[in-house]
Write a protein that holds these residues in place. Sequence first.
Motif, PDB file in Angstrom:
ATOM      1  N   PHE A 120       0.858  -1.180   0.000  1.00  0.00           N
ATOM      2  CA  PHE A 120       0.000   0.000   0.000  1.00  0.00           C
ATOM      3  C   PHE A 120       0.892   1.227   0.000  1.00  0.00           C
ATOM      4  O   PHE A 120       1.753   1.381   0.864  1.00  0.00           O
ATOM      5  CB  PHE A 120      -0.904   0.001   1.232  1.00  0.00           C
ATOM      6  N   ASP A 121       0.686   2.116  -0.990  1.00  0.00           N
ATOM      7  CA  ASP A 121       1.551   3.293  -1.125  1.00  0.00           C
ATOM      8  C   ASP A 121       0.816   4.597  -0.840  1.00  0.00           C
ATOM      9  O   ASP A 121       1.309   5.682  -1.165  1.00  0.00           O
ATOM     10  CB  ASP A 121       2.165   3.341  -2.525  1.00  0.00           C
ATOM     11  N   GLY A 122      -0.356   4.489  -0.231  1.00  0.00           N
ATOM     12  CA  GLY A 122      -1.128   5.685   0.099  1.00  0.00           C
ATOM     13  C   GLY A 122      -2.187   6.038  -0.925  1.00  0.00           C
ATOM     14  O   GLY A 122      -3.037   6.896  -0.665  1.00  0.00           O
ATOM     15  N   ASN A 123      -2.165   5.375  -2.085  1.00  0.00           N
ATOM     16  CA  ASN A 123      -3.152   5.643  -3.132  1.00  0.00           C
ATOM     17  C   ASN A 123      -4.290   4.635  -3.003  1.00  0.00           C
ATOM     18  O   ASN A 123      -4.171   3.485  -3.414  1.00  0.00           O
ATOM     19  CB  ASN A 123      -2.490   5.519  -4.511  1.00  0.00           C
ATOM     20  N   PHE A 124      -5.409   5.070  -2.422  1.00  0.00           N
ATOM     21  CA  PHE A 124      -6.528   4.152  -2.180  1.00  0.00           C
ATOM     22  C   PHE A 124      -7.198   3.715  -3.485  1.00  0.00           C
ATOM     23  O   PHE A 124      -7.799   2.645  -3.550  1.00  0.00           O
ATOM     24  CB  PHE A 124      -7.557   4.799  -1.249  1.00  0.00           C
TER      25      PHE A 124
END
Length: 288
Positions: free
Chosen positions: A164-168
């Motif tokens: 998970f890279d913060g981009n939902f």
Amino acid sequence: MSESLPETYAFRVNAELLAPGQILVPGEGAAEPLAPVAGTSVEADDFGVPALVLAKLDDGTSLRLAYGSAVRVQAPAPEGAPSDAVRQVPSEEDNAAEIIADAAAAHPENSAVQEIAARLERGLNVKSGSHLQDVRDLAHILYIDLGDAENALKVCNVITGLPFDGNFGRWNWIQGALALAAHITHEAGDAESAAAYSHAVRAADTSETDPMKAKLAAELLQRQLNEPNLYDREIHRAAEAGKDASEREWRILRLNALLYLRSHGGSQTLSDAELDRRIRTELIAVRG
């Protein structure tokens, strides 16, 4: 009053999976009488009826629960980052082109499989939400429409190792692949892999670093787990109108929601067993 636990007041704790950090919540069912349990005691009321059970779990954790209640305890999560746990399965990202080609070759008659495979043959960009959606959709078609669990799992593994890279927006498709992979491995009896996928599904749950925002996010997530949108109204309307294609589309959305809930560990309102039952029901419905 408090006393050592007599033989008639020993209880077994009903345990089911929850998300990490949720150690004890009210659940369904009741404590079951059984032989005396070492390290367990009870507080009884004036009439000798147990009011509070004091129990100790295998890991040494002590629990206080009302008589007649049940608890849900989270199984230990795999060590390390969620993506690391899944990569032990392992991820197949490096062999994406070969895996997608093999899946397409196994179902030459299915136009949806061929169309998605043709798009992905040009190259998989894991930073592209549309590419991630294609991978997730291909895995769903393989499993839901064609009953091909083996190829569906391989296709899921093309992206399940991504963190998970913060981009939902992008994470939604990765999470969908993880939920499906957790279901496939759970059904195959591979508890270790299913646990790794389920652990990774929750990677974004604790992404908020601000304590206040994190608390609010956790409360919102729990409400969503307890009161999920399962598209009951939409499915009923489509069925009443005789719109079979529309009803199937809504049922697939319901199935996706159920797969997510099951991989996430259930909720305070839907147990794992109930989710398993509902998933089986939806699979029968959408497969016809």
